[in-house]
Motif scaffolding. Sequence first.
Motif, PDB file in Angstrom:
ATOM      1  N   PHE A  89      -1.724  -7.701  16.485  1.00 46.94           N
ATOM      2  CA  PHE A  89      -2.149  -8.379  14.929  1.00 46.94           C
ATOM      3  C   PHE A  89      -2.750  -7.568  14.199  1.00 46.94           C
ATOM      4  CE2 PHE A  89      -3.329 -12.169  12.741  1.00 46.94           C
ATOM      5  CZ  PHE A  89      -2.411 -13.117  12.817  1.00 46.94           C
ATOM      6  N   SER A  90      -3.672  -6.630  14.569  1.00 50.39           N
ATOM      7  CA  SER A  90      -4.302  -5.335  13.869  1.00 50.39           C
ATOM      8  C   SER A  90      -3.387  -4.670  13.018  1.00 50.39           C
ATOM      9  CB  SER A  90      -5.196  -4.632  14.696  1.00 50.39           C
ATOM     10  OG  SER A  90      -6.015  -5.416  15.088  1.00 50.39           O
ATOM     11  N   ILE A  91      -2.288  -4.224  13.926  1.00 52.08           N
ATOM     12  CA  ILE A  91      -1.020  -3.488  13.273  1.00 52.08           C
ATOM     13  C   ILE A  91      -0.398  -4.101  12.104  1.00 52.08           C
ATOM     14  CG2 ILE A  91       0.925  -2.430  13.693  1.00 52.08           C
ATOM     15  CD1 ILE A  91      -0.075  -1.686  16.416  1.00 52.08           C
ATOM     16  N   LEU A  92      -0.093  -5.524  12.703  1.00 49.13           N
ATOM     17  CA  LEU A  92       0.840  -6.109  11.649  1.00 49.13           C
ATOM     18  C   LEU A  92      -0.002  -6.684  10.298  1.00 49.13           C
ATOM     19  CD1 LEU A  92       2.894  -8.323  10.790  1.00 49.13           C
ATOM     20  CD2 LEU A  92       1.705 -10.137  12.056  1.00 49.13           C
ATOM     21  N   GLY A 145      -2.950  -5.005   9.213  1.00 48.59           N
ATOM     22  CA  GLY A 145      -2.972  -4.010   8.655  1.00 48.59           C
ATOM     23  C   GLY A 145      -1.875  -3.623   7.604  1.00 48.59           C
ATOM     24  N   ALA A 146      -0.620  -3.433   8.061  1.00 50.07           N
ATOM     25  CA  ALA A 146       0.677  -3.191   7.434  1.00 50.07           C
ATOM     26  C   ALA A 146       0.761  -4.035   6.184  1.00 50.07           C
ATOM     27  CB  ALA A 146       1.699  -3.128   8.160  1.00 50.07           C
ATOM     28  N   VAL A 147       0.486  -5.342   6.450  1.00 53.04           N
ATOM     29  CA  VAL A 147       0.777  -6.421   5.590  1.00 53.04           C
ATOM     30  C   VAL A 147      -0.179  -6.106   4.274  1.00 53.04           C
ATOM     31  CG1 VAL A 147       0.615  -8.990   4.740  1.00 53.04           C
ATOM     32  CG2 VAL A 147       2.057  -8.099   6.940  1.00 53.04           C
ATOM     33  N   ALA A 148      -1.544  -5.843   4.782  1.00 56.28           N
ATOM     34  CA  ALA A 148      -2.551  -5.754   3.630  1.00 56.28           C
ATOM     35  C   ALA A 148      -2.400  -4.653   2.827  1.00 56.28           C
ATOM     36  CB  ALA A 148      -4.035  -5.735   4.559  1.00 56.28           C
ATOM     37  N   LEU A 187       7.152  -1.637   7.007  1.00 53.71           N
ATOM     38  CA  LEU A 187       7.885  -2.526   7.563  1.00 53.71           C
ATOM     39  C   LEU A 187       8.238  -2.392   9.134  1.00 53.71           C
ATOM     40  CD1 LEU A 187       9.100  -5.239   7.087  1.00 53.71           C
ATOM     41  CD2 LEU A 187      11.163  -4.295   6.450  1.00 53.71           C
ATOM     42  N   PRO A 188       8.665  -1.403   9.459  1.00 59.62           N
ATOM     43  CA  PRO A 188       8.913  -1.054  10.859  1.00 59.62           C
ATOM     44  C   PRO A 188       7.666  -1.283  11.844  1.00 59.62           C
ATOM     45  CG  PRO A 188       9.988   0.583   9.584  1.00 59.62           C
ATOM     46  CD  PRO A 188       9.183  -0.089   8.685  1.00 59.62           C
ATOM     47  N   TRP A 189       6.720  -0.711  11.274  1.00 58.33           N
ATOM     48  CA  TRP A 189       5.407  -1.082  12.171  1.00 58.33           C
ATOM     49  C   TRP A 189       5.190  -2.666  12.237  1.00 58.33           C
ATOM     50  CZ3 TRP A 189       2.748   2.433  14.584  1.00 58.33           C
ATOM     51  CH2 TRP A 189       2.973   3.784  14.299  1.00 58.33           C
ATOM     52  N   ALA A 190       5.248  -3.219  10.943  1.00 56.53           N
ATOM     53  CA  ALA A 190       4.992  -4.805  11.010  1.00 56.53           C
ATOM     54  C   ALA A 190       5.940  -5.578  12.288  1.00 56.53           C
ATOM     55  CB  ALA A 190       4.996  -5.338   9.862  1.00 56.53           C
ATOM     56  N   ALA A 230       7.674  -4.033  14.559  1.00 60.20           N
ATOM     57  CA  ALA A 230       7.360  -3.767  15.909  1.00 60.20           C
ATOM     58  C   ALA A 230       6.104  -4.398  16.425  1.00 60.20           C
ATOM     59  CB  ALA A 230       7.029  -1.973  15.930  1.00 60.20           C
ATOM     60  N   SER A 231       5.092  -4.568  15.753  1.00 56.95           N
ATOM     61  CA  SER A 231       3.853  -5.299  16.066  1.00 56.95           C
ATOM     62  C   SER A 231       4.161  -6.618  16.764  1.00 56.95           C
ATOM     63  CB  SER A 231       3.031  -5.314  15.072  1.00 56.95           C
ATOM     64  OG  SER A 231       3.277  -6.354  14.145  1.00 56.95           O
ATOM     65  N   LEU A 232       5.287  -7.200  16.099  1.00 51.27           N
ATOM     66  CA  LEU A 232       5.625  -8.510  16.782  1.00 51.27           C
ATOM     67  C   LEU A 232       6.112  -8.540  18.265  1.00 51.27           C
ATOM     68  CD1 LEU A 232       7.714  -9.847  13.530  1.00 51.27           C
ATOM     69  CD2 LEU A 232       5.446 -10.435  14.315  1.00 51.27           C
ATOM     70  N   LEU A 233       6.590  -7.199  18.734  1.00 58.29           N
ATOM     71  CA  LEU A 233       6.750  -6.983  20.153  1.00 58.29           C
ATOM     72  C   LEU A 233       5.627  -7.144  20.759  1.00 58.29           C
ATOM     73  CD1 LEU A 233       9.559  -4.130  19.730  1.00 58.29           C
ATOM     74  CD2 LEU A 233      10.165  -6.683  19.906  1.00 58.29           C
ATOM     75  N   LEU A 234       4.478  -6.882  20.453  1.00 60.65           N
ATOM     76  CA  LEU A 234       3.177  -6.935  21.266  1.00 60.65           C
ATOM     77  C   LEU A 234       2.605  -8.447  21.219  1.00 60.65           C
ATOM     78  CD1 LEU A 234       1.407  -3.806  20.116  1.00 60.65           C
ATOM     79  CD2 LEU A 234       2.656  -4.069  22.223  1.00 60.65           C
ATOM     80  N   ILE A 235       2.592  -8.901  19.790  1.00 63.98           N
ATOM     81  CA  ILE A 235       2.026 -10.213  19.491  1.00 63.98           C
ATOM     82  C   ILE A 235       2.842 -11.479  20.011  1.00 63.98           C
ATOM     83  CG2 ILE A 235       1.443 -11.621  17.641  1.00 63.98           C
ATOM     84  CD1 ILE A 235       1.613  -9.210  15.570  1.00 63.98           C
ATOM     85  N   VAL A 236       4.069 -11.657  19.918  1.00 65.72           N
ATOM     86  CA  VAL A 236       4.708 -12.685  20.357  1.00 65.72           C
ATOM     87  C   VAL A 236       4.754 -12.996  21.990  1.00 65.72           C
ATOM     88  CG1 VAL A 236       7.007 -13.994  20.631  1.00 65.72           C
ATOM     89  CG2 VAL A 236       6.111 -12.966  18.238  1.00 65.72           C
TER      90      VAL A 236
END
Length: 164
Positions: A40-43, A45-48, A71-74, A76-82
Amino acid sequence: MVPAWLAACAAWLHATPVAAAMREGVWLYPVVETVHIAGFSILVGAVAMFDLRVLGCARQLPVRALGAHLLPWAVASLLLIVPAGLLMFASQPGDFLANPTFALKLALIALAGLNAALFHVGVYRGVAAWDVGTAAPPCARVQAALSLLLWVAVIACGRLLAYT
C-alpha cells in the motif's frame, strides 16, 4: 445488515485452513499485514507523486514520463496488496463484513479507482498540451486532489479497522 448468502460465504471462508492459519499462527497475520502495508505504501506513494505533479509540483518533469515510470510500480504493488488483503479478510470475514469502517474503506477504494479511470479516459488524453512546464487543466487538478484525499481516507480507514 449482511445478506444471508454473503454471511454463508463468510462462514465457509472462516472455516478454511488458510483462515485458521491466519487466526492461529503467531507470526502469519503480522507478516501478511506488513506485506499489505508495504504494498500500500508503494501504491499510495506512486499515486501521490503523480498527483502532486498534476497539481503543479516539479513542472519540469514530463507528466507522461513520470506516469510511465510510476504506473508499473502502482500495478505491481497490487500483487502484494490484494492477496495480503484477502488473507487478512479470510481471518475474520464475518467481523470485517459487519464493520462499517471496512465497508467505507472498500467504497473509498472503488471511488479512487473510478476517479483514476475517469482521469485516464478523460483529461489525461490531452496530456501532450500540459506535459511539461504548463499547468494541468482545472479538471485534472481537481481529480488529482480528489485522488490524494481518497487515498488518505483509505489509509485512515485501514488504521481505524484495528479500533472499530
